[in-house]
Motif scaffolding. Structure first.
Motif, PDB file in Angstrom:
ATOM      1  N   ILE A  10     -31.444 -72.799  11.393  1.00 19.89           N
ATOM      2  CA  ILE A  10     -32.198 -72.676  10.149  1.00 19.89           C
ATOM      3  C   ILE A  10     -32.016 -73.969   9.378  1.00 19.89           C
ATOM      4  O   ILE A  10     -30.891 -74.452   9.221  1.00 19.89           O
ATOM      5  N   VAL A  11     -33.127 -74.534   8.913  1.00 24.96           N
ATOM      6  CA  VAL A  11     -33.069 -75.673   8.007  1.00 24.96           C
ATOM      7  C   VAL A  11     -33.563 -75.139   6.671  1.00 24.96           C
ATOM      8  O   VAL A  11     -34.709 -74.696   6.560  1.00 24.96           O
ATOM      9  N   THR A  12     -32.693 -75.116   5.671  1.00 28.65           N
ATOM     10  CA  THR A  12     -33.094 -74.543   4.393  1.00 28.65           C
ATOM     11  C   THR A  12     -32.788 -75.451   3.216  1.00 28.65           C
ATOM     12  O   THR A  12     -31.766 -76.134   3.196  1.00 28.65           O
ATOM     13  N   ASP A  13     -33.698 -75.446   2.270  1.00 23.88           N
ATOM     14  CA  ASP A  13     -33.459 -76.117   1.006  1.00 23.88           C
ATOM     15  C   ASP A  13     -32.454 -75.261   0.232  1.00 23.88           C
ATOM     16  O   ASP A  13     -32.411 -74.043   0.417  1.00 23.88           O
ATOM     17  N   GLU A  14     -31.640 -75.879  -0.615  1.00 19.78           N
ATOM     18  CA  GLU A  14     -30.705 -75.097  -1.425  1.00 19.78           C
ATOM     19  C   GLU A  14     -31.442 -74.355  -2.539  1.00 19.78           C
ATOM     20  O   GLU A  14     -31.257 -73.167  -2.741  1.00 19.78           O
ATOM     21  N   SER A  15     -32.289 -75.071  -3.273  1.00 21.32           N
ATOM     22  CA  SER A  15     -32.966 -74.441  -4.419  1.00 21.32           C
ATOM     23  C   SER A  15     -34.273 -73.800  -3.973  1.00 21.32           C
ATOM     24  O   SER A  15     -35.272 -74.468  -3.765  1.00 21.32           O
ATOM     25  N   LEU A  16     -34.228 -72.473  -3.794  1.00 20.30           N
ATOM     26  CA  LEU A  16     -35.390 -71.710  -3.365  1.00 20.30           C
ATOM     27  C   LEU A  16     -35.634 -70.591  -4.362  1.00 20.30           C
ATOM     28  O   LEU A  16     -34.693 -70.101  -4.981  1.00 20.30           O
ATOM     29  N   PRO A  17     -36.879 -70.151  -4.491  1.00 19.46           N
ATOM     30  CA  PRO A  17     -37.121 -68.933  -5.279  1.00 19.46           C
ATOM     31  C   PRO A  17     -36.517 -67.737  -4.537  1.00 19.46           C
ATOM     32  O   PRO A  17     -36.432 -67.762  -3.315  1.00 19.46           O
ATOM     33  N   GLY A  18     -36.110 -66.719  -5.253  1.00 18.24           N
ATOM     34  CA  GLY A  18     -35.556 -65.526  -4.612  1.00 18.24           C
ATOM     35  C   GLY A  18     -34.065 -65.669  -4.423  1.00 18.24           C
ATOM     36  O   GLY A  18     -33.287 -65.327  -5.290  1.00 18.24           O
ATOM     37  N   ILE A  19     -33.659 -66.184  -3.277  1.00 21.82           N
ATOM     38  CA  ILE A  19     -32.235 -66.447  -3.069  1.00 21.82           C
ATOM     39  C   ILE A  19     -32.071 -67.886  -2.615  1.00 21.82           C
ATOM     40  O   ILE A  19     -32.922 -68.419  -1.907  1.00 21.82           O
ATOM     41  N   CYS A  20     -30.980 -68.495  -3.014  1.00 23.74           N
ATOM     42  CA  CYS A  20     -30.782 -69.908  -2.688  1.00 23.74           C
ATOM     43  C   CYS A  20     -30.295 -70.068  -1.244  1.00 23.74           C
ATOM     44  O   CYS A  20     -29.905 -69.114  -0.584  1.00 23.74           O
ATOM     45  N   GLY A  21     -30.323 -71.319  -0.788  1.00 27.42           N
ATOM     46  CA  GLY A  21     -30.004 -71.612   0.601  1.00 27.42           C
ATOM     47  C   GLY A  21     -28.613 -71.182   1.032  1.00 27.42           C
ATOM     48  O   GLY A  21     -28.421 -70.666   2.126  1.00 27.42           O
ATOM     49  N   THR A  22     -27.624 -71.382   0.141  1.00 24.29           N
ATOM     50  CA  THR A  22     -26.257 -71.035   0.525  1.00 24.29           C
ATOM     51  C   THR A  22     -26.073 -69.520   0.667  1.00 24.29           C
ATOM     52  O   THR A  22     -25.371 -69.053   1.561  1.00 24.29           O
ATOM     53  N   VAL A  23     -26.718 -68.755  -0.210  1.00 24.27           N
ATOM     54  CA  VAL A  23     -26.639 -67.291  -0.113  1.00 24.27           C
ATOM     55  C   VAL A  23     -27.340 -66.826   1.165  1.00 24.27           C
ATOM     56  O   VAL A  23     -26.848 -65.961   1.888  1.00 24.27           O
ATOM     57  N   LEU A  24     -28.477 -67.430   1.433  1.00 27.18           N
ATOM     58  CA  LEU A  24     -29.200 -67.127   2.663  1.00 27.18           C
ATOM     59  C   LEU A  24     -28.319 -67.396   3.882  1.00 27.18           C
ATOM     60  O   LEU A  24     -28.211 -66.567   4.787  1.00 27.18           O
ATOM     61  N   ALA A  25     -27.654 -68.556   3.869  1.00 32.32           N
ATOM     62  CA  ALA A  25     -26.774 -68.921   4.985  1.00 32.32           C
ATOM     63  C   ALA A  25     -25.673 -67.880   5.157  1.00 32.32           C
ATOM     64  O   ALA A  25     -25.366 -67.454   6.271  1.00 32.32           O
ATOM     65  N   GLN A  26     -25.098 -67.467   4.036  1.00 31.13           N
ATOM     66  CA  GLN A  26     -24.013 -66.483   4.080  1.00 31.13           C
ATOM     67  C   GLN A  26     -24.496 -65.171   4.690  1.00 31.13           C
ATOM     68  O   GLN A  26     -23.838 -64.591   5.547  1.00 31.13           O
ATOM     69  N   ARG A  27     -25.674 -64.723   4.274  1.00 35.65           N
ATOM     70  CA  ARG A  27     -26.209 -63.462   4.803  1.00 35.65           C
ATOM     71  C   ARG A  27     -26.510 -63.546   6.295  1.00 35.65           C
ATOM     72  O   ARG A  27     -26.243 -62.614   7.047  1.00 35.65           O
ATOM     73  N   VAL A  28     -27.080 -64.664   6.691  1.00 34.43           N
ATOM     74  CA  VAL A  28     -27.390 -64.866   8.112  1.00 34.43           C
ATOM     75  C   VAL A  28     -26.109 -64.861   8.938  1.00 34.43           C
ATOM     76  O   VAL A  28     -26.002 -64.190   9.962  1.00 34.43           O
ATOM     77  N   LYS A  29     -25.097 -65.608   8.476  1.00 40.03           N
ATOM     78  CA  LYS A  29     -23.840 -65.743   9.222  1.00 40.03           C
ATOM     79  C   LYS A  29     -23.077 -64.424   9.321  1.00 40.03           C
ATOM     80  O   LYS A  29     -22.406 -64.166  10.320  1.00 40.03           O
ATOM     81  N   GLU A  30     -23.182 -63.612   8.277  1.00 35.45           N
ATOM     82  CA  GLU A  30     -22.495 -62.311   8.314  1.00 35.45           C
ATOM     83  C   GLU A  30     -23.024 -61.470   9.473  1.00 35.45           C
ATOM     84  O   GLU A  30     -22.287 -60.756  10.126  1.00 35.45           O
TER      85      GLU A  30
END
Length: 122
Positions: free
Chosen positions: A54-74
């Protein structure tokens, strides 16, 4: 060159349309690319596609990139995440495998996708 099936699958999450198109075009040369315009769409696309990287920007509408990364990794610890940010220090970036500063160096981005994609598969 192999067939389309063995290309590394990349999910690119970026809310800026121009940046998203530009990066997708560059990455599509070497990888199988899907895109999403915000964090929640990104998560949904991840669930559907199970990309390698996944290549993600940090500042996104909804949830930010780091939170997204955390959810994916879990849920899928083997997935790899590249975070793109305008800042050097990002809170929560420990959930990401690579952090790249903006403006993006596309050669570094491609190299990171390549090495993480290989790692995700082994």
């Amino acid at each position: 060159m192999g067939t389309g099936t063995d290309r590394i699958k990349v999910l690119l999450i970026e809310d800026d349309g121009d940046s998203r198109e530009l990066l997708a075009e560059i990455l599509e040369v070497d990888f199988d690319v899907r895109t999403a315009g915000d964090g929640l769409a990104g998560l949904a696309a991840f669930e559907e596609e199970h990309p390698d990287v996944i290549v993600t920007d940090e500042s996104l509408p909804g949830i930010c990139g780091t939170v997204l990364a955390q959810r994916v990794k879990e849920r899928y610890p083997e997935a790899r995440v590249i975070l793109v940010s305008g800042f050097a220090q990002v809170e929560g970036s420990e959930h990401c495998d690579v952090v790249l500063r903006k403006p993006i160096d596309v050669d570094r981005l491609s190299a990171a996708v390549e090495s993480l994609g290989e790692a995700a598969r082994h």
